[in-house]
Design a protein around this motif. Sequence first.
Motif, PDB file in Angstrom:
ATOM      1  N   LEU A 108       0.479  -0.922  -0.189  1.00 13.97           N
ATOM      2  CA  LEU A 108       0.073   0.326  -0.040  1.00 13.97           C
ATOM      3  C   LEU A 108       0.799   1.455   0.207  1.00 13.97           C
ATOM      4  O   LEU A 108       0.652   1.796  -0.764  1.00 13.97           O
ATOM      5  CB  LEU A 108      -1.074   0.072   1.203  1.00 13.97           C
ATOM      6  CG  LEU A 108      -2.001   1.228   0.921  1.00 13.97           C
ATOM      7  CD1 LEU A 108      -2.591   1.317  -0.251  1.00 13.97           C
ATOM      8  CD2 LEU A 108      -3.081   0.759   2.209  1.00 13.97           C
ATOM      9  N   PRO A 109       2.268   1.310   1.212  1.00 16.79           N
ATOM     10  CA  PRO A 109       2.547   2.270   0.907  1.00 16.79           C
ATOM     11  C   PRO A 109       3.292   3.023  -0.384  1.00 16.79           C
ATOM     12  O   PRO A 109       3.332   4.044  -1.086  1.00 16.79           O
ATOM     13  CB  PRO A 109       3.846   3.003   2.156  1.00 16.79           C
ATOM     14  CG  PRO A 109       3.562   0.968   3.469  1.00 16.79           C
ATOM     15  CD  PRO A 109       2.312   0.603   1.651  1.00 16.79           C
ATOM     16  N   VAL A 110       3.908   1.741  -0.854  1.00 19.68           N
ATOM     17  CA  VAL A 110       4.722   1.712  -1.684  1.00 19.68           C
ATOM     18  C   VAL A 110       3.795   1.862  -3.516  1.00 19.68           C
ATOM     19  O   VAL A 110       4.220   2.900  -4.201  1.00 19.68           O
ATOM     20  CB  VAL A 110       5.411   0.650  -2.481  1.00 19.68           C
ATOM     21  CG1 VAL A 110       6.113   0.510  -3.674  1.00 19.68           C
ATOM     22  CG2 VAL A 110       6.163   0.593  -1.025  1.00 19.68           C
ATOM     23  N   THR A 111       3.239   1.509  -3.855  1.00 18.98           N
ATOM     24  CA  THR A 111       2.313   1.941  -4.740  1.00 18.98           C
ATOM     25  C   THR A 111       0.692   3.097  -4.706  1.00 18.98           C
ATOM     26  O   THR A 111       1.278   4.135  -5.548  1.00 18.98           O
ATOM     27  CB  THR A 111       0.795   0.345  -5.035  1.00 18.98           C
ATOM     28  OG1 THR A 111       0.383   0.373  -3.561  1.00 18.98           O
ATOM     29  CG2 THR A 111       2.038  -0.830  -5.524  1.00 18.98           C
ATOM     30  N   SER A 112       1.255   3.806  -3.692  1.00 12.98           N
ATOM     31  CA  SER A 112       0.144   5.124  -3.237  1.00 12.98           C
ATOM     32  C   SER A 112       1.083   6.164  -3.708  1.00 12.98           C
ATOM     33  O   SER A 112       1.174   6.938  -4.350  1.00 12.98           O
ATOM     34  CB  SER A 112       0.286   5.165  -1.730  1.00 12.98           C
ATOM     35  OG  SER A 112      -0.948   3.992  -1.387  1.00 12.98           O
ATOM     36  N   ILE A 113       1.861   5.314  -2.961  1.00 11.29           N
ATOM     37  CA  ILE A 113       4.129   6.885  -3.706  1.00 11.29           C
ATOM     38  C   ILE A 113       3.519   7.074  -5.050  1.00 11.29           C
ATOM     39  O   ILE A 113       4.215   7.127  -5.793  1.00 11.29           O
ATOM     40  CB  ILE A 113       4.961   6.422  -2.912  1.00 11.29           C
ATOM     41  CG1 ILE A 113       4.938   7.105  -1.046  1.00 11.29           C
ATOM     42  CG2 ILE A 113       6.078   7.675  -3.504  1.00 11.29           C
ATOM     43  CD1 ILE A 113       5.664   6.684  -0.927  1.00 11.29           C
ATOM     44  N   ALA A 114       3.258   5.282  -5.552  1.00  6.23           N
ATOM     45  CA  ALA A 114       4.468   5.646  -7.034  1.00  6.23           C
ATOM     46  C   ALA A 114       2.970   5.910  -8.013  1.00  6.23           C
ATOM     47  O   ALA A 114       2.982   6.338  -8.942  1.00  6.23           O
ATOM     48  CB  ALA A 114       4.428   3.773  -7.927  1.00  6.23           C
ATOM     49  N   PHE A 115       1.486   5.210  -7.465  1.00  8.35           N
ATOM     50  CA  PHE A 115       0.664   5.770  -7.929  1.00  8.35           C
ATOM     51  C   PHE A 115       0.629   8.052  -8.381  1.00  8.35           C
ATOM     52  O   PHE A 115       0.237   8.737  -9.251  1.00  8.35           O
ATOM     53  CB  PHE A 115      -0.694   5.785  -7.516  1.00  8.35           C
ATOM     54  CG  PHE A 115      -2.033   6.353  -8.024  1.00  8.35           C
ATOM     55  CD1 PHE A 115      -2.104   5.594  -8.817  1.00  8.35           C
ATOM     56  CD2 PHE A 115      -2.221   7.103  -7.293  1.00  8.35           C
ATOM     57  CE1 PHE A 115      -3.325   6.291  -9.705  1.00  8.35           C
ATOM     58  CE2 PHE A 115      -3.541   8.111  -8.402  1.00  8.35           C
ATOM     59  CZ  PHE A 115      -4.423   7.861  -9.025  1.00  8.35           C
ATOM     60  N   VAL A 116       0.473   8.013  -6.991  1.00  6.23           N
ATOM     61  CA  VAL A 116       1.438   9.694  -7.306  1.00  6.23           C
ATOM     62  C   VAL A 116       2.078  10.575  -7.942  1.00  6.23           C
ATOM     63  O   VAL A 116       1.685  10.962  -8.701  1.00  6.23           O
ATOM     64  CB  VAL A 116       1.393   9.908  -5.350  1.00  6.23           C
ATOM     65  CG1 VAL A 116       1.526  12.002  -5.902  1.00  6.23           C
ATOM     66  CG2 VAL A 116      -0.545  10.205  -4.955  1.00  6.23           C
ATOM     67  N   ILE A 117       3.087   9.473  -8.309  1.00  3.84           N
ATOM     68  CA  ILE A 117       3.856  10.019  -8.851  1.00  3.84           C
ATOM     69  C   ILE A 117       4.109   9.813 -10.713  1.00  3.84           C
ATOM     70  O   ILE A 117       4.030  10.523 -11.606  1.00  3.84           O
ATOM     71  CB  ILE A 117       5.818   9.940  -8.619  1.00  3.84           C
ATOM     72  CG1 ILE A 117       5.801   9.626  -7.682  1.00  3.84           C
ATOM     73  CG2 ILE A 117       6.466   9.676  -9.523  1.00  3.84           C
ATOM     74  CD1 ILE A 117       7.448   9.020  -6.928  1.00  3.84           C
ATOM     75  N   TYR A 118       3.005   8.431 -10.913  1.00  5.15           N
ATOM     76  CA  TYR A 118       3.347   8.030 -11.699  1.00  5.15           C
ATOM     77  C   TYR A 118       2.523   9.160 -12.587  1.00  5.15           C
ATOM     78  O   TYR A 118       1.988  10.089 -13.922  1.00  5.15           O
ATOM     79  CB  TYR A 118       2.833   6.565 -11.756  1.00  5.15           C
ATOM     80  CG  TYR A 118       1.818   6.416 -12.973  1.00  5.15           C
ATOM     81  CD1 TYR A 118       2.429   5.888 -14.535  1.00  5.15           C
ATOM     82  CD2 TYR A 118       0.132   6.027 -13.215  1.00  5.15           C
ATOM     83  CE1 TYR A 118       2.149   5.433 -15.628  1.00  5.15           C
ATOM     84  CE2 TYR A 118      -0.014   5.371 -14.311  1.00  5.15           C
ATOM     85  CZ  TYR A 118       0.799   4.777 -15.847  1.00  5.15           C
ATOM     86  OH  TYR A 118      -0.151   4.673 -16.483  1.00  5.15           O
ATOM     87  N   TYR A 119       0.930   9.675 -11.865  1.00  2.00           N
ATOM     88  CA  TYR A 119       0.147  10.513 -12.131  1.00  2.00           C
ATOM     89  C   TYR A 119       0.152  11.939 -12.099  1.00  2.00           C
ATOM     90  O   TYR A 119      -0.133  12.284 -13.629  1.00  2.00           O
ATOM     91  CB  TYR A 119      -1.133  10.238 -11.085  1.00  2.00           C
ATOM     92  CG  TYR A 119      -2.679   9.177 -11.692  1.00  2.00           C
ATOM     93  CD1 TYR A 119      -2.131   8.631 -13.390  1.00  2.00           C
ATOM     94  CD2 TYR A 119      -4.096   9.601 -11.554  1.00  2.00           C
ATOM     95  CE1 TYR A 119      -3.289   7.524 -13.271  1.00  2.00           C
ATOM     96  CE2 TYR A 119      -4.707   8.986 -12.194  1.00  2.00           C
ATOM     97  CZ  TYR A 119      -4.326   7.537 -12.786  1.00  2.00           C
ATOM     98  OH  TYR A 119      -5.917   7.214 -13.180  1.00  2.00           O
ATOM     99  N   SER A 120       0.960  12.014 -11.808  1.00  2.00           N
ATOM    100  CA  SER A 120       1.438  13.449 -11.566  1.00  2.00           C
ATOM    101  C   SER A 120       2.028  14.176 -13.037  1.00  2.00           C
ATOM    102  O   SER A 120       1.640  14.812 -13.060  1.00  2.00           O
ATOM    103  CB  SER A 120       2.161  13.756  -9.967  1.00  2.00           C
ATOM    104  OG  SER A 120       1.799  13.744  -8.854  1.00  2.00           O
TER     105      SER A 120
END
Length: 157
Positions: free
Chosen positions: A56-68
């Motif tokens: 959860l923490p890694v994919t959440s951070i990856a998601f925010v970076i990816y989408y941003s």
Amino acid sequence: MNQFVKAGFWIRLAAVAVDWLVILYSYIIIFTLFFWFGYPHISSNQFIVISISLFLPVTSIAFVIYYSLTNTNSRQSLGKKLFQLYVVDSNEQQISLVTSLKRSVMFLLSVLFFGIGHFYSLFSKEKITVYDTHSKTFVKRDVEAKINVKDCVVISA
């Protein structure tokens, strides 16, 4: 010249599903390679516990970076590109990195609160979500796009 309309809930959900699959598969591959080559002495049980606890923490951070980054540079993530969707500001211009970051964090918070911010678009005449309203953005769809949600099949392992 292409015509654009505001994208509805279901096509946006399909695009997000594609993006989550990209992030999920990337996580599995990178995490497996990292532990396979970096920590070969870890048992499979330890690997499973570590990978689940960090998911959860890694994919959440990856998601925010990816989408941003994708919503700023090309206005499209891979899922949005597949369905011919574009993120734009209220003037239909490309959004800034700060706006995209704010939008991505709000998106993630909406997911963590049972998707309430997403379901708002089902009842909105403007077809916008809570995080769209907060970041003053919306998602538009190319009406003349050749790809349709009904024609796409996402195969998951």
